[in-house]
Design an enzyme around this catalytic site. Sequence first.
Site, mmCIF file in Angstrom:
data_model
loop_
_atom_site.group_PDB
_atom_site.id
_atom_site.type_symbol
_atom_site.label_atom_id
_atom_site.label_comp_id
_atom_site.label_asym_id
_atom_site.label_seq_id
_atom_site.Cartn_x
_atom_site.Cartn_y
_atom_site.Cartn_z
ATOM 1 N NE ARG A 132 48.479 40.886 32.804
ATOM 2 C CZ ARG A 132 49.596 40.802 32.097
ATOM 3 N NH1 ARG A 132 49.789 39.762 31.303
ATOM 4 N NH2 ARG A 132 50.519 41.731 32.183
ATOM 5 C CG LEU A 133 42.344 45.763 31.355
ATOM 6 C CD1 LEU A 133 41.753 45.395 30.001
ATOM 7 C CD2 LEU A 133 41.570 46.912 31.985
ATOM 8 C CG ASN A 150 41.588 44.596 40.658
ATOM 9 O OD1 ASN A 150 41.859 45.167 39.605
ATOM 10 N ND2 ASN A 150 40.474 44.848 41.334
ATOM 11 C CB CYS A 191 42.714 42.898 37.056
ATOM 12 S SG CYS A 191 44.022 43.287 35.884
ATOM 13 C CG ASP A 213 51.989 46.541 38.941
ATOM 14 O OD1 ASP A 213 51.832 45.573 38.161
ATOM 15 O OD2 ASP A 213 51.050 47.298 39.266
#
Length: 276
Positions: free
Chosen positions: A52-53, A78, A2, A100
């Site tokens: 975003r990853l 991140n 991220c 999260d």
Amino acid sequence: MCGVTGLVAAEGTAEELAGTVRRMCDALVHRGPDDAGEWIDAERGVAIGFRRLAILDLSPAGHQPMESPSGRYVATLNGEIYNFEELGRELSGPWRGHSDTEVMLAAFDAWGVEAALQRFIGMFAIAVWGREQRRLLLIRDRMGVKPLYYGFAGTTFLYASELKALRRHPHFERRIDRGALQLFLRYMYVPAPWSIYEGIRKLMPGTMLTFDPATRSVETKTYWSALEAATRGAAHRFRGSEEEAAHELEKLLRDAVRLRMVSDVPIGVFLSGGVD
């Protein structure tokens, strides 16, 4: 992985802010190929961007930037808050998804940012806009695993996971910091808090930065110190036997590994961290 980036400008239309932060995000596409987003408050000159990853909650409920349940905070994360499930059970929702980031924002609402930070176990670079306080907070994890740079381009305050995102701002000046260059030639890297560019700094590990748009002032505060943690450990040494110490170490390692195994995608393990 991220990537986070954003800015707080003295002026600019919503379209101008969105276009600029989108270009900054595009420089971080390699960090987050799965999704992109931005949040704009043109009245305050705020633009927050994210690449975003997707690791946790692959659904749209995990999209960032994300607002807290109360609407008081808008944030990007991140990294990972490893103990988010435990914190989520304590906060008890209701939840839109199971990321999260959502738990992090609920924790900010419930306990305040600084108190919540003390309870997080993780690696993270966080950007938080407080809509009531009208302050931007930048937060880096205790050991500095996740990078975060900040500085000014003219009167605009910028931040990003990588320098290449800052370079996308139209007023960014690529002046080499000669002191940082000397450090690079001596050590073969640029040590924190410096960067290779004049006026751009790395946020130190265990540090929270506050930017006040009204005064254009930047303040930093250490919320965790390795030296203080080591000093406390030396003052309160383990009193058990060698066998008890080995048992306690195994318990801690197993718990640490368990927390890091939570994922909605396939994960792997690197055995090159110096502990193996």
